[in-house]
Design an enzyme around this catalytic site. Structure first.
Site, mmCIF file in Angstrom:
data_model
loop_
_atom_site.group_PDB
_atom_site.id
_atom_site.type_symbol
_atom_site.label_atom_id
_atom_site.label_comp_id
_atom_site.label_asym_id
_atom_site.label_seq_id
_atom_site.Cartn_x
_atom_site.Cartn_y
_atom_site.Cartn_z
ATOM 1 N N ASP A 127 0.901 -1.154 0.000
ATOM 2 C CA ASP A 127 0.000 0.000 0.000
ATOM 3 C C ASP A 127 0.936 1.199 0.000
ATOM 4 O O ASP A 127 1.544 1.512 1.028
ATOM 5 C CB ASP A 127 -0.881 0.006 1.246
ATOM 6 C CG ASP A 127 -1.841 1.188 1.245
ATOM 7 O OD1 ASP A 127 -1.547 2.208 0.591
ATOM 8 O OD2 ASP A 127 -2.894 1.101 1.896
ATOM 9 N N HIS A 128 1.080 1.835 -1.164
ATOM 10 C CA HIS A 128 2.167 2.815 -1.280
ATOM 11 C C HIS A 128 2.008 3.996 -0.329
ATOM 12 O O HIS A 128 2.967 4.703 -0.049
ATOM 13 C CB HIS A 128 2.348 3.275 -2.730
ATOM 14 C CG HIS A 128 1.210 4.072 -3.268
ATOM 15 N ND1 HIS A 128 0.166 3.507 -3.943
ATOM 16 C CD2 HIS A 128 0.949 5.387 -3.212
ATOM 17 C CE1 HIS A 128 -0.694 4.448 -4.292
ATOM 18 N NE2 HIS A 128 -0.239 5.601 -3.867
ATOM 19 N N HIS A 165 -5.879 2.578 1.597
ATOM 20 C CA HIS A 165 -5.195 3.792 2.066
ATOM 21 C C HIS A 165 -5.848 4.407 3.307
ATOM 22 O O HIS A 165 -5.179 4.746 4.273
ATOM 23 C CB HIS A 165 -5.167 4.851 0.968
ATOM 24 C CG HIS A 165 -4.638 4.354 -0.345
ATOM 25 N ND1 HIS A 165 -3.604 3.471 -0.431
ATOM 26 C CD2 HIS A 165 -5.007 4.622 -1.616
ATOM 27 C CE1 HIS A 165 -3.344 3.213 -1.711
ATOM 28 N NE2 HIS A 165 -4.193 3.901 -2.440
HETATM 29 N N1 LIG Z 1 -0.214 2.616 -12.388
HETATM 30 C C1 LIG Z 1 -0.198 2.996 -11.149
HETATM 31 O O1 LIG Z 1 0.164 4.112 -10.800
HETATM 32 C C2 LIG Z 1 -0.625 2.043 -10.052
HETATM 33 C C3 LIG Z 1 -0.682 2.522 -8.745
HETATM 34 C C4 LIG Z 1 -1.020 1.641 -7.729
HETATM 35 C C5 LIG Z 1 -1.292 0.326 -8.028
HETATM 36 N N2 LIG Z 1 -1.253 -0.119 -9.323
HETATM 37 C C6 LIG Z 1 -1.526 -1.535 -9.588
HETATM 38 O O2 LIG Z 1 -0.432 -2.095 -10.297
HETATM 39 C C7 LIG Z 1 -0.909 -3.061 -11.222
HETATM 40 C C8 LIG Z 1 -0.417 -2.689 -12.614
HETATM 41 O O3 LIG Z 1 -0.966 -1.453 -12.971
HETATM 42 P P1 LIG Z 1 -0.552 -0.680 -14.297
HETATM 43 O O4 LIG Z 1 -1.222 0.628 -14.233
HETATM 44 O O5 LIG Z 1 0.916 -0.733 -14.498
HETATM 45 O O6 LIG Z 1 -1.278 -1.586 -15.421
HETATM 46 P P2 LIG Z 1 -0.948 -1.657 -16.972
HETATM 47 O O7 LIG Z 1 -0.308 -0.419 -17.463
HETATM 48 O O8 LIG Z 1 -2.200 -2.145 -17.629
HETATM 49 O O9 LIG Z 1 0.149 -2.803 -17.055
HETATM 50 C C9 LIG Z 1 -0.172 -4.165 -16.938
HETATM 51 C C10 LIG Z 1 1.042 -4.973 -17.277
HETATM 52 O O10 LIG Z 1 0.738 -6.354 -17.179
HETATM 53 C C11 LIG Z 1 1.265 -7.014 -18.334
HETATM 54 N N3 LIG Z 1 0.481 -8.221 -18.593
HETATM 55 C C12 LIG Z 1 -0.843 -8.307 -18.878
HETATM 56 N N4 LIG Z 1 -1.183 -9.587 -19.096
HETATM 57 C C13 LIG Z 1 -0.052 -10.323 -18.945
HETATM 58 C C14 LIG Z 1 0.242 -11.698 -19.052
HETATM 59 N N5 LIG Z 1 -0.708 -12.597 -19.326
HETATM 60 N N6 LIG Z 1 1.502 -12.105 -18.850
HETATM 61 C C15 LIG Z 1 2.488 -11.220 -18.564
HETATM 62 N N7 LIG Z 1 2.259 -9.897 -18.441
HETATM 63 C C16 LIG Z 1 1.022 -9.453 -18.636
HETATM 64 C C17 LIG Z 1 1.137 -5.981 -19.423
HETATM 65 O O11 LIG Z 1 2.058 -6.180 -20.457
HETATM 66 P P3 LIG Z 1 1.794 -6.969 -21.824
HETATM 67 O O12 LIG Z 1 0.505 -6.504 -22.373
HETATM 68 O O13 LIG Z 1 2.997 -6.582 -22.617
HETATM 69 O O14 LIG Z 1 1.796 -8.408 -21.460
HETATM 70 C C18 LIG Z 1 1.566 -4.736 -18.668
HETATM 71 O O15 LIG Z 1 2.975 -4.682 -18.619
HETATM 72 C C19 LIG Z 1 -2.424 -3.089 -11.105
HETATM 73 O O16 LIG Z 1 -2.797 -4.130 -10.253
HETATM 74 C C20 LIG Z 1 -2.742 -1.746 -10.478
HETATM 75 O O17 LIG Z 1 -3.917 -1.802 -9.693
HETATM 76 C C21 LIG Z 1 -0.914 0.712 -10.341
#
Ligand SMILES: NC(=O)c1ccc[n+]([C@@H]2O[C@H](COP(=O)([O-])OP(=O)(O)OC[C@H]3O[C@@H](n4cnc5c(N)ncnc54)[C@H](OP(=O)(O)O)[C@@H]3O)[C@@H](O)[C@H]2O)c1
Length: 523
Positions: A216-217, A279
């Site tokens: 939880d950042h 949070h």
């Molecule tokens: N972004 C933020 O600021 C943030 C903040 C807090 C928490 N989070 C959490 O962090 C997680 C990721 O968020 P995000 O915003 O980075 O999402 P995102 O941009 O949609 O990235 C998802 C990643 O997962 C990969 N992926 C999807 N299916 C896959 C598979 N079958 N095998 C391997 N890789 C796969 C995608 O790459 P490919 O399509 O190339 O496989 C992509 O690199 C989520 O759970 C989100 O709730 C994000």
């Protein structure tokens, strides 16, 4: 979507490339003063979701900053894994751009070049076990038989957490061999208590609880950690930190932005799942908990769990009376959002903590999108003095002492107290004492992910949620969500963008003889 096999041509190329890189470039050999020499083991950080937003916006910039500041605990290498095919160089180039953007003037090309030598990429599908076996072989090759702590960071959409864990288990990658194995799970951890419990069950079949870091950042933010220092490293606050002196506690996480590209996810989640379960409840726990006997992960987490257990579960009629829900105008036109969506983008919730310290002190939690400003703050609102001597004091009823702990944007603390207005007989006015981290400490505030990534590398889980904690937090949110999903009470209220939520939330607070602290960042 690309197809992958365990011995694809791309992977063979990738390995050759990696061998070349490891022999050409040294690992990130660095000092970290808190870690004894014998624990400065090589770290291999594997990021699942390497092509995604979190990796480029937060994780790699944080790792770069740790490298730049010479804070990494021993040598480290970072391996990205996702389906999109990249060569090592192509991934490095993509991350160079994003890191330069997100770390601003901390970006230095020579430092980046040295750092980037330890970034590697392996394409694969997390749902296909054989590609994880291929990844394991790739990691073994990089580690060249040396002892290394492996950190598996799940930065994918939540539906991939379970297959990732199962496949890591089947590939034998969770077993400590030549060093510890740890897994970091991003939020959201489940979407309700049942799914969190099921995810915990799956995770525990592969990893022991000591190997699991539920992130939880908010807990990586300096002011959130400083809350513990403020409370437990100073003797003056603790005696008044209770029902005898505190009238109410208010925790607000106001976002100024709309849902943006996250509409699809957000419309299923809503504000309770997105902000409250994690949070806001974490901040409540740190505000309300007793002092742990030691500053160590399980001691802290035991105290937080006691707070969650003490929160009175809400029955349906209390949900109607003690919550407000709203949706900003225009939300239904956002991409990914259903045209008739009833998802709340704003909530105010009154919680009661049934224990000796807090009996009778309401905790008001509030969060919303497209609010007046972006601020997260905890307000400890103290009681009025028992006897009002001064005219100004009598006129300014409601302006009792207040401690504002501002988590963001600027991190710091402000104490509000009455003072005499000079040359105006005995008139009084509320004034303040302010402390801002950035005024007192040089070097800027680190992003929360820096601290959290370091802690995972050191094996310190103090700032991560334990399995029981996460399930208890869902147990607080679920009854509210169930009532909201089932009917029309309380009503879903529309609110204008750039307001403090629906006007009714203000009236609701007035009806309880209180008022929100609606001031945009005080610091
Ligand atoms: N972004 C933020 O600021 C943030 C903040 C807090 C928490 N989070 C959490 O962090 C997680 C990721 O968020 P995000 O915003 O980075 O999402 P995102 O941009 O949609 O990235 C998802 C990643 O997962 C990969 N992926 C999807 N299916 C896959 C598979 N079958 N095998 C391997 N890789 C796969 C995608 O790459 P490919 O399509 O190339 O496989 C992509 O690199 C989520 O759970 C989100 O709730 C994000």
């Amino acid at each position: 979507m690309s197809e992958f096999t365990s011995e694809s041509k791309a992977q063979t190329e990738s390995r050759k490339d990696a061998a070349m890189w490891t022999s050409t470039f040294p690992l990130l050999a660095l000092e970290y003063p808190r870690v004894p020499a014998e624990e400065r083991m090589t770290h291999t950080i594997v990021i699942f979701g390497a092509s995604g937003d979190l990796t480029s916006r937060k994780l790699v910039p944080a790792l770069y900053e740790l490298y730049r500041k010479k804070r990494l605990a021993g040598p480290a290498r970072i391996v990205g894994f996702s389906r999109t095919p990249f060569s090592h160089d192509a991934w490095r180039a993509k991350l160079a751009d994003s890191t330069a953007r997100f770390v601003g003037n901390h970006f230095d090309q020579a430092t980046w070049n040295a750092f980037a030598g330890s970034l590697f990429y392996q394409a694969g599908d997390i749902e296909r076990g054989e590609t994880l076996a291929g990844l394991d072989a790739f990691l073994d090759e990089l580690e060249r038989g040396e002892a290394a702590t492996r950190v598996y960071y799940l930065a994918t959409a939540p539906e991939f957490y379970e297959p990732a864990v199962v496949n890591l288990g089947q590939a034998g990658m969770a077993q400590p061999s030549r060093g510890p194995r740890r897994i970091v799970v991003e939020k959201p951890f489940g979407s309700d208590r049942a799914s969190a419990r099921e995810l915990n069950r799956v995770v525990h079949q592969v990893f022991s609880e000591q190997q699991v870091y539920r992130i939880d950042h908010y807990l990586g933010k300096e002011t959130v950690q400083n809350l513990l220092v403020l409370r437990f490293a100073n003797a003056i606050f603790e005696p008044i930190w209770n029902r005898n002196y505190v009238d109410w506690v208010e925790i607000t996480a106001a976002e100024s932005l709309a849902v943006g590209h996250r509409g699809g996810y957000y419309d299923k989640a809503g504000v309770l799942r997105d902000m409250f379960q994690n949070h806001l409840l974490q901040q409540l726990a740190l505000t309300a908990m007793e002092a742990p006997a030691r500053f160590a992960a399980d001691f802290i987490r035991d105290e937080k769990v006691k707070v969650f257990r003490a929160i009175r579960p809400m029955r349906p009629k209390e949900v109607t009376a003690d919550t407000v829900r709203g949706q900003y105008r225009g939300y239904r036109n956002e991409p990914g959002v259903a045209a008739a969506s009833r998802t709340a983008t704003f909530a105010a919730v009154k919680l009661r903590v049934d224990n000796w310290r807090w009996q009778g002190v309401p905790f008001f939690l509030r969060s919303g999108k497209v609010m007046s400003c972006a601020t997260t703050q905890i307000v400890i609102q103290f009681r009025q003095p028992p006897h009002m001597l001064f005219e100004g004091e009598r006129k300014g009823a409601g302006e009792a002492n207040r401690l504002v702990i501002q988590i963001q944007p600027a991190e710091g603390i402000q104490l509000h107290f009455q003072t005499k207005v000079p040359d105006a007989e005995m008139q009084t006015r509320l004034t303040d004492l302010s402390f801002r981290f950035q005024d007192k400490f040089a070097g800027g505030m680190p992003d929360a992910y820096q601290r959290l990534l370091l802690d995972v590398m050191h094996g310190d889980a103090s700032l991560f949620a334990r399995a029981d904690e996460v399930e208890l937090a869902w147990g607080i949110v679920d009854p509210i969500q169930a009532v909201w999903d089932a009917g029309d009470a309380p009503r879903l209220l529309a609110y204008e963008p750039a307001a403090w939520g629906p006007e009714e939330a203000t009236h609701w607070m007035h009806d309880q003889g209180r008022q929100w602290f609606d001031i945009c960042p005080v610091l």
